[in-house]
Design a protein around this motif. Structure first.
Motif, PDB file in Angstrom:
ATOM      1  N   ASN A 313     -20.885 -25.340  60.362  1.00 18.26           N
ATOM      2  CA  ASN A 313     -21.832 -24.288  60.005  1.00 18.26           C
ATOM      3  C   ASN A 313     -21.211 -23.456  58.873  1.00 18.26           C
ATOM      4  N   PRO A 314     -21.881 -23.424  57.697  1.00 19.14           N
ATOM      5  CA  PRO A 314     -21.262 -22.739  56.550  1.00 19.14           C
ATOM      6  C   PRO A 314     -21.022 -21.247  56.786  1.00 19.14           C
ATOM      7  N   LEU A 315     -21.695 -20.662  57.779  1.00 19.72           N
ATOM      8  CA  LEU A 315     -21.456 -19.243  58.077  1.00 19.72           C
ATOM      9  C   LEU A 315     -19.975 -18.993  58.362  1.00 19.72           C
ATOM     10  N   TRP A 316     -19.330 -19.957  59.020  1.00 22.33           N
ATOM     11  CA  TRP A 316     -17.928 -19.772  59.436  1.00 22.33           C
ATOM     12  C   TRP A 316     -16.956 -20.214  58.350  1.00 22.33           C
ATOM     13  N   ASN A 317     -17.464 -20.409  57.120  1.00 19.19           N
ATOM     14  CA  ASN A 317     -16.590 -20.911  56.066  1.00 19.19           C
ATOM     15  C   ASN A 317     -16.490 -19.902  54.917  1.00 19.19           C
ATOM     16  N   HIS A 318     -16.270 -18.627  55.268  1.00 26.78           N
ATOM     17  CA  HIS A 318     -16.077 -17.572  54.267  1.00 26.78           C
ATOM     18  C   HIS A 318     -14.762 -16.865  54.539  1.00 26.78           C
ATOM     19  N   LYS A 319     -14.157 -16.353  53.483  1.00 25.57           N
ATOM     20  CA  LYS A 319     -12.911 -15.578  53.649  1.00 25.57           C
ATOM     21  C   LYS A 319     -13.188 -14.349  54.526  1.00 25.57           C
TER      22      LYS A 319
END
Ligand code: NDP
Length: 453
Positions: A313-319
């Motif tokens: 899930n791209p939500l969990w792929n941020h600094k």
């Protein structure tokens, strides 16, 4: 996995072959309980674990209702009365099309440990329906709730079983459910929590789960002499838990950059301030609309649709520094956990129930981050529900400050219990073992005292 856990799980799987969420929740607890059994054979010979995974009572019923077009609709209703060793069954009702026995049994099972951790006298239960409130009119929701309560009222009561809200069950639904209970029983009692303030509800109950998850994370940060000041936080969901998690994070100086619903997530690099949070609340609670509309008002924010069956899930792929999963079960898988760690996240406090898969939890534990599992981190909701029950019994409401102070104290104590139990059983810093062991011991002792029932 130890020999004890693998043979125990083989038996549980054979008995409950299609209940994958329930099996997941049991496996995690069994791993921790194995540590207790090594030192305390009295629990093993009394078969406490074998007993604690079987609901004391399981109620399933038909919920017929009529939609606005005059067509008949039929849903399934459930109540799992899991364990009453330390108090009346207590736990929310979930209305969501995905609801089935496995999901409600996992939630009821987790609730037993969570409620024990609060140190209030409340047992564990959970219930709900596969009814989807989304897109339904207020009248349809009312007719459904009335039909649901027309059966449930026989099984609940202020000293027996006290349901509350969960996904899809907020103030509106609790109101309709309470009204029907009162009509059928002809009594005004604290049979549900999450009630309206003017008719027996507690101040801070709507805020409690989100605030509690942040208070728990603040306690974890304190062990490293840190605060939220200037920390970037990822939050999922945009319902009750997410909203008040964001609210408290803003209070404590955190910067929240994400919010989501089941269709996708919003990334707002500038951070969600109080004005933007008010807008989210209006959007979700009053207009019952979708989160992507946020980007129509705040043009710098970006909406990304999420495919639930994708690898990550791209939500969990941020600094970021902190993550607060506040939507639903298994929303962080092994890949998401790796992405979170890669992006610098070292605090995870679970507002949702079991939002991380077993694989994901292993990554967090191996990395030695501050990882607060749901049954500890989100216990603030049921804790204030317990305080609502006390106020109802006394017929005396407490002030906002009084309830908030008690909530903070309860979250502090839960944190302390987790730390002490993790230490005592040889896994310092492991809040999963700490929560499971702390929750288990109190219920297990009560079960021993009460004989084979
Ligand atoms: P709400 O119904 O208020 O909000 C749920 C949020 O999660 C919505 O944004 C919803 O999006 C999203 N969501 C629900 N299902 C899914 C899914 N399958 N995939 C992605 N997103 C999803 O519920 P709550 O905020 O009350 O509950 C959130 C979590 O917190 C749940 O796990 C619940 O069990 C847990 N919890 C709640 C407590 C409480 O006091 N309310 C107490 C302790 C734990 P959409 O609008 O699109 O459905």
């Amino acid at each position: 996995m130890s020999d004890f856990v693998s043979s125990f799980m083989a038996e549980v799987k054979e008995k409950n072959p299609h209940e994958k969420e329930f099996l997941q929740a049991v496996e995690e607890v069994a791993e921790s309980v194995a540590r207790i059994y090594d030192r305390h054979p009295e629990y093993r010979s009394a078969k406490i674990l074998e007993r604690i995974i079987e609901p004391e009572r399981l109620i399933m019923f038909r919920v017929p209702w009529m939609d606005d077009q005059g067509d008949i609709q039929i849903n399934r209703g459930f109540r799992i009365e899991m364990n009453s060793a330390i108090g009346p069954y207590k736990g929310g009702l979930r209305f969501h099309p995905s609801v089935n026995l496995s999901i409600l049994k996992f939630l009821a099972f987790e609730q037993v440990f969570k409620n024990s951790l609060t140190s209030l006298p409340i047992g564990g239960g959970k219930g709900g329906s596969d009814f989807d409130p989304k897109g339904k009119s207020d009248n349809e929701v009312m007719r459904f709730c009335q039909s649901f309560m027309s059966e449930l009222y026989r099984h609940i009561g202020p000293n027996t079983d006290v349901p509350a809200g969960d996904i899809g069950v907020g103030g509106r639904e609790i109101g309709f459910l309470f009204g029907q209970y009162k009509k059928l029983k002809n009594e005004f009692t604290g049979v549900l929590t999450g009630k309206g303030l003017k008719w027996g509800g507690s101040l801070i109950r709507p805020e409690a789960t989100g605030y509690g998850a942040v208070y728990f994370a603040a306690e974890m940060l304190k062990t490293r002499k840190e605060t939220f000041e200037g920390k970037t936080c990822l939050v999922s969901g945009s319902g009750n838990v997410a909203q008040y998690t964001i609210d408290k994070l803003i209070d404590l100086g955190g910067k929240v950059v994400t919010v989501s619903d089941s269709s996708g997530y919003v990334y707002d690099e500038e951070g969600i301030n109080r004005k933007k949070l008010d807008y989210i609340m209006e959007l979700k609670n009053l207009r019952r609309s979708r989160i992507h509309e946020y980007t129509e008002k705040y043009k710098n924010a970006v909406f990304t649709p999420v495919n639930p069956s994708a690898d990550y899930n791209p939500l969990w792929n941020h600094k970021a520094d902190c993550a607060f999963p506040s939507a639903t079960q298994n929303e962080i898988n092994g890949n998401d956990a790796k992405n979170l760690l890669k992006n610098g996240v070292y605090v995870v406090s679970e507002g949702a129930n079991m939002p991380t898969t077993i694989d994901g939890v292993k990554h967090f534990l191996d990395a030695g981050i501050l990882y607060g599992p749901g049954k500890a981190a989100n216990a603030g909701g049921v804790a204030v529900s317990g305080l609502e029950m006390s106020q109802n019994s006394m017929r005396l409401p407490w002030t906002r400050e009084e309830v908030d102070n008690r909530l903070q104290m309860i979250m502090k104590n839960i944190h302390q219990t987790c730390v002490e139990m993790a230490d005592r059983f040889g896994t310092p810093g492991n809040y999963v073992n700490g929560a499971n062991i702390g929750g288990f011991l109190k219920v297990a002792d009560a079960m021993l005292d009460q004989g084979l029932v």
